[in-house]
Motif scaffolding. Structure first.
Motif, PDB file in Angstrom:
ATOM      1  N   GLY A  80      10.786  44.967  36.466  1.00 38.90           N
ATOM      2  CA  GLY A  80       9.711  45.754  36.286  1.00 38.90           C
ATOM      3  C   GLY A  80       9.193  47.044  36.869  1.00 38.90           C
ATOM      4  O   GLY A  80       8.870  47.309  37.529  1.00 38.90           O
ATOM      5  N   ARG A  81       7.866  47.560  36.335  1.00 40.38           N
ATOM      6  CA  ARG A  81       7.007  48.359  37.425  1.00 40.38           C
ATOM      7  C   ARG A  81       6.138  48.132  38.256  1.00 40.38           C
ATOM      8  O   ARG A  81       6.717  49.286  38.853  1.00 40.38           O
ATOM      9  N   ASN A  82       6.132  47.139  38.707  1.00 43.14           N
ATOM     10  CA  ASN A  82       4.886  47.043  39.807  1.00 43.14           C
ATOM     11  C   ASN A  82       6.400  45.906  39.943  1.00 43.14           C
ATOM     12  O   ASN A  82       5.966  45.266  41.787  1.00 43.14           O
ATOM     13  N   ALA A  83       7.244  45.493  39.965  1.00 47.52           N
ATOM     14  CA  ALA A  83       8.499  45.131  41.149  1.00 47.52           C
ATOM     15  C   ALA A  83       7.811  43.584  40.941  1.00 47.52           C
ATOM     16  O   ALA A  83       8.023  42.463  41.910  1.00 47.52           O
ATOM     17  N   GLN A  84       7.463  42.704  40.295  1.00 47.37           N
ATOM     18  CA  GLN A  84       6.529  41.401  39.300  1.00 47.37           C
ATOM     19  C   GLN A  84       7.762  41.004  38.384  1.00 47.37           C
ATOM     20  O   GLN A  84       7.255  39.981  37.631  1.00 47.37           O
TER      21      GLN A  84
ATOM     22  N   GLU B  79      11.207  39.229  32.349  1.00 46.83           N
ATOM     23  CA  GLU B  79      11.275  36.854  31.914  1.00 46.83           C
ATOM     24  C   GLU B  79      12.268  37.832  31.179  1.00 46.83           C
ATOM     25  O   GLU B  79      12.624  38.230  30.338  1.00 46.83           O
ATOM     26  N   ASP B  80      13.093  36.229  31.323  1.00 46.80           N
ATOM     27  CA  ASP B  80      14.738  36.561  31.051  1.00 46.80           C
ATOM     28  C   ASP B  80      16.041  37.669  31.144  1.00 46.80           C
ATOM     29  O   ASP B  80      16.614  38.296  30.626  1.00 46.80           O
ATOM     30  N   ARG B  81      14.887  39.049  32.601  1.00 46.92           N
ATOM     31  CA  ARG B  81      15.988  39.874  32.609  1.00 46.92           C
ATOM     32  C   ARG B  81      15.954  39.923  34.641  1.00 46.92           C
ATOM     33  O   ARG B  81      17.581  39.823  34.477  1.00 46.92           O
ATOM     34  N   GLY B  82      15.244  39.934  35.215  1.00 45.24           N
ATOM     35  CA  GLY B  82      15.289  40.147  36.258  1.00 45.24           C
ATOM     36  C   GLY B  82      13.707  38.817  37.034  1.00 45.24           C
ATOM     37  O   GLY B  82      13.050  39.084  36.526  1.00 45.24           O
ATOM     38  N   PRO B  83      14.429  38.386  38.202  1.00 45.82           N
ATOM     39  CA  PRO B  83      13.375  37.453  39.312  1.00 45.82           C
ATOM     40  C   PRO B  83      12.366  38.878  39.538  1.00 45.82           C
ATOM     41  O   PRO B  83      12.709  39.957  39.733  1.00 45.82           O
ATOM     42  N   SER B  84      10.994  38.496  39.743  1.00 42.81           N
ATOM     43  CA  SER B  84      10.000  39.205  40.872  1.00 42.81           C
ATOM     44  C   SER B  84      10.435  39.436  42.456  1.00 42.81           C
ATOM     45  O   SER B  84      11.116  38.683  42.778  1.00 42.81           O
TER      46      SER B  84
ATOM     47  N   GLN C 234       9.216  46.908  50.406  1.00 44.66           N
ATOM     48  CA  GLN C 234       9.014  45.932  51.681  1.00 44.66           C
ATOM     49  C   GLN C 234       7.606  46.182  51.498  1.00 44.66           C
ATOM     50  O   GLN C 234       6.825  45.628  52.197  1.00 44.66           O
ATOM     51  N   GLU C 235       7.483  47.973  51.351  1.00 40.08           N
ATOM     52  CA  GLU C 235       5.501  48.409  50.962  1.00 40.08           C
ATOM     53  C   GLU C 235       5.172  47.743  50.512  1.00 40.08           C
ATOM     54  O   GLU C 235       3.759  47.558  50.403  1.00 40.08           O
ATOM     55  N   LEU C 236       5.827  47.511  49.105  1.00 43.51           N
ATOM     56  CA  LEU C 236       5.570  46.761  48.475  1.00 43.51           C
ATOM     57  C   LEU C 236       4.413  44.964  48.407  1.00 43.51           C
ATOM     58  O   LEU C 236       3.432  45.081  47.766  1.00 43.51           O
ATOM     59  N   GLY C 237       5.676  43.741  48.666  1.00 40.72           N
ATOM     60  CA  GLY C 237       5.330  43.074  48.822  1.00 40.72           C
ATOM     61  C   GLY C 237       5.340  42.212  49.934  1.00 40.72           C
ATOM     62  O   GLY C 237       5.361  41.303  50.159  1.00 40.72           O
ATOM     63  N   GLY C 238       5.952  43.597  50.696  1.00 36.80           N
ATOM     64  CA  GLY C 238       6.218  42.807  52.752  1.00 36.80           C
ATOM     65  C   GLY C 238       7.973  41.462  52.357  1.00 36.80           C
ATOM     66  O   GLY C 238       8.151  41.226  51.037  1.00 36.80           O
TER      67      GLY C 238
END
Length: 288
Positions: free
Chosen positions: A82-86, A89-94, A141-145
């Motif tokens: 996803g665009r914001n690394a969130q 569905e059915d492709r890749g986790p956050s 790391q800078e997106l979500g720690g």
């Protein structure tokens, strides 16, 4: 009383009532104007002192490494995560909160990018070098720690010192047998799990690979945070694994039988050794 006299009290009442109504209306309008003015002033002050509230995403400043990682991410990872690394569905986790340690482990071991969905992502030739993996990790790391790895130099030095200390090696061996051997086998050769999954061999794992795996718990592996295993405990386990891998490379005991442990060794002893003894005994008896 004449009709003109009867109209005078009514004439006196009507203008006074109108004035009261107009005064009440003016008070209401005045209160509304004051309320709007107060809200405008408060809103203006809040906007002045907190200008980033409405534009938080625009004001985030990435480091140079994270900016490089973002460029790589938008080409190679955005489709699944996803665009914001969130996640998608059915492709890749956050990836929010996984930290740079998880990213570096998955990318440096070639498990990511994943070619297709399988029971387990296998180790393969990585598509990015260590610098690019570190840049991707910096961006996430800078997106979500999340968990971070120690520097490569400091970790390698710690492992080197641990491998030179017999007490630390013994402690690492004890921790490995308690926490790791049930899946990775006593000889670090790995083993089968359920539903087509498996614990991989640790033969070709680097210090950072093993440390990151313990810190992040990829796939079926549990997370061994610093509350479960301290950084010194992790270093002792890594030192034991690397020392064991080095000693096994030369196979001082002879045929290693795949390094699967005592079961195949016992089977070979029974089928080959005992059978050889039986035939030797019968041959001796026939000659006597």
């Amino acid at each position: 009383m004449t009709s003109e006299q009867s109209k005078r009290p009514l004439a006196r009442l009507v203008p006074g009532g109108a004035r009261a109504a107009r005064g009440k209306l003016r008070r209401r309008l005045s209160a509304a104007v004051r309320l709007v003015a107060a809200l405008t002033i408060v809103g203006g002050l809040y906007t002045s002192y907190a200008p980033g509230v409405g534009r938080a995403e625009d004001t985030v400043k990435l480091s140079d490494a994270a900016a490089e990682g973002k460029a790589i991410y938008e080409v190679s990872c955005i489709t699944c995560h996803g665009r914001n690394a969130q996640g998608v569905e059915d492709r890749g986790p956050s990836l929010i909160g996984v930290g740079s340690a998880a990213v570096e482990f998955q990318v440096n071991t070639g498990r990511m990018p994943l070619a297709r969905q399988e029971a387990q992502a296998e180790r393969k030739q990585p598509q990015f070098n260590e610098e690019q993996a570190a840049q991707l990790g910096a961006y996430i790391q800078e997106l979500g720690g999340g968990p971070q790895l120690p520097s490569a130099a400091s970790l390698d030095e710690q492992i080197k010192q641990a491998r030179g200390d017999d007490k630390i090696l013994a402690h690492g061996g004890e921790l490995y047998r308690v926490n790791c051997s049930s899946c990775h086998a006593f000889s670090t050769g790995g083993g089968a799990l359920s539903s087509g999954k498996f614990a991989p061999s640790l033969e070709h794992s680097t210090n950072r690979d093993i440390y990151a795996a313990m810190l992040t718990g990829p796939q079926n592996m549990p997370v061994f945070g610093n509350n479960q295993l301290s950084p010194d405990d992790k270093a002792a386990i890594i030192a034991y694994i690397q020392n064991l891998n080095k000693s096994q490379a030369s196979d001082p005991g002879g045929w290693n039988l795949g390094r699967y442990g005592p079961v195949p060794e016992g089977l070979v002893i029974f089928l080959v050794g005992i059978a050889a003894l039986v035939f030797a005994t019968l041959w001796i008896a026939g000659k006597s």
